[in-house]
Design a protein around this motif. Structure first.
Motif, PDB file in Angstrom:
ATOM      1  N   VAL A 209      54.351  91.094  25.811  1.00 44.86           N
ATOM      2  CA  VAL A 209      53.679  92.087  25.014  1.00 44.86           C
ATOM      3  C   VAL A 209      54.970  93.169  25.056  1.00 44.86           C
ATOM      4  N   GLY A 210      55.135  93.829  23.682  1.00 44.76           N
ATOM      5  CA  GLY A 210      56.187  94.790  23.594  1.00 44.76           C
ATOM      6  C   GLY A 210      55.779  96.030  22.855  1.00 44.76           C
ATOM      7  N   VAL A 216      52.508  97.502  18.569  1.00 44.61           N
ATOM      8  CA  VAL A 216      52.562  96.630  19.585  1.00 44.61           C
ATOM      9  C   VAL A 216      53.066  95.336  18.973  1.00 44.61           C
ATOM     10  N   GLY A 217      53.897  94.634  19.747  1.00 46.53           N
ATOM     11  CA  GLY A 217      53.972  93.158  19.306  1.00 46.53           C
ATOM     12  C   GLY A 217      53.534  92.178  20.473  1.00 46.53           C
ATOM     13  N   GLU A 236      45.393 101.912  17.490  1.00 46.40           N
ATOM     14  CA  GLU A 236      45.668 102.698  18.756  1.00 46.40           C
ATOM     15  C   GLU A 236      44.835 101.685  19.813  1.00 46.40           C
ATOM     16  N   THR A 237      43.603 101.410  19.636  1.00 44.16           N
ATOM     17  CA  THR A 237      43.013 100.542  20.647  1.00 44.16           C
ATOM     18  C   THR A 237      43.956  99.596  21.441  1.00 44.16           C
ATOM     19  N   VAL A 238      44.737  98.604  20.474  1.00 47.66           N
ATOM     20  CA  VAL A 238      45.720  97.574  20.960  1.00 47.66           C
ATOM     21  C   VAL A 238      46.619  98.228  21.551  1.00 47.66           C
ATOM     22  N   ALA A 242      48.043  97.667  25.636  1.00 47.46           N
ATOM     23  CA  ALA A 242      49.385  97.252  25.844  1.00 47.46           C
ATOM     24  C   ALA A 242      49.647  98.200  26.926  1.00 47.46           C
ATOM     25  N   LEU A 243      49.547  99.367  26.847  1.00 48.95           N
ATOM     26  CA  LEU A 243      49.875 100.223  27.962  1.00 48.95           C
ATOM     27  C   LEU A 243      49.447 100.056  29.133  1.00 48.95           C
TER      28      LEU A 243
END
Length: 264
Positions: A209-210, A216-217, A236-238, A242-243
């Motif tokens: 995940v980037g 987000v990728g 934003e939720t995705v 990811a973070l």
């Protein structure tokens, strides 16, 4: 008496019905005006108008037909359902390439995500899009279980010859691949000497995940680990998901230093 399913089927089973209904939602129209806009026969228009009138979705106003408030409600809800099903259809196959145990957000959050598939006719298309994605922001964070010399070179150019901040968590296998490629190893080592670069090695990275600024990728791989494509989302939720994944992997890893590359 019609059931709700009958009403849904009335629209779902005919593109002409939806097109005529939609034309009237825009503004009232006569039969001739409908025929000018919708490429179908006069007999079909007559049947569709009768069906819409029978359901109180439209009403006749002189020589024209207009949508009723009930009809507007029905059309809005139906077109919303169609849009949702189009998103489901588009993501039906890609969703199966995401690990269920890692997706802590509702997959509906991906409805507007950009989908990039690895194509046999142009296998480099995906890599080009990843390069563009990483170059689109000032900060790159993420976790990865795979790497290519091209991707190392791309990050090297962004960080060493640019001002991009890079903070990536990589698997031991990724580090081994980098160390085994002369040019990639040299570029990686140069990046480690930059104050705007940090690489961490973590044993347990569930997926790649980037995060580039607010985007987000997500890499898509099948059960055999074969790369099938990727998703790029601005939800934003995705991004929060990811973070959290990135922070978890970095917390459980160790920083890579230049001496690791030199074998000291």
């Amino acid at each position: 008496m019609n059931t709700p399913f009958d009403d849904i089927a009335f629209l779902a089973n005919s593109e002409n019905r939806v097109a005529i209904f939609g034309a009237l939602v825009e503004n009232p129209k006569s039969r001739s005006e409908i025929r000018d806009q919708v490429d179908t026969s006069g007999a079909t228009i007559t049947r569709v108008l009768r069906g819409l009138e029978d359901r109180n979705w439209i009403t006749s106003v002189g020589q024209a037909y207009a949508v009723t408030p009930l009809g507007e409600w029905v059309y809005d809800e139906f077109t919303h359902l169609v849009a949702e099903m189009e998103a489901v259809h588009r993501l039906r196959e890609p969703i199966q390439w995401l690990p269920d145990d890692q997706l802590t957000f509702d997959v509906q959050r991906l409805r507007d995500a950009e989908l990039i598939l690895v194509e046999e006719s142009d296998v480099t298309r995906f890599l080009r899009r990843v390069r563009d994605f990483q170059a689109s922001g000032d900060q790159i964070r993420g976790v990865t279980r795979s790497v290519s010399p091209d991707m190392v070179e791309n990050q090297w150019e962004l960080a060493v010859h640019g001002e991009t901040h890079i903070d990536f968590v990589i698997s031991p296998e990724v580090l081994d691949v980098v160390l085994g490629h002369q040019t990639a190893c040299q570029q990686f080592n140069e990046m480690l000497d930059q104050p705007n670069v940090r690489f961490t090695v973590c044993e347990d990275i569930p997926m790649s995940v980037g995060i580039v600024d607010g985007k987000v990728g997500i890499n898509l791989t099948d059960d055999q680990g074969v790369l099938k494509g990727g998703l790029i989302s601005e939800d934003e939720t995705v991004r929060e998901w990811a973070l959290a994944l990135f922070e978890h992997c970095r917390k459980n890893g160790r920083d890579v230093e230049s001496r690791d590359i030199r074998g000291e």
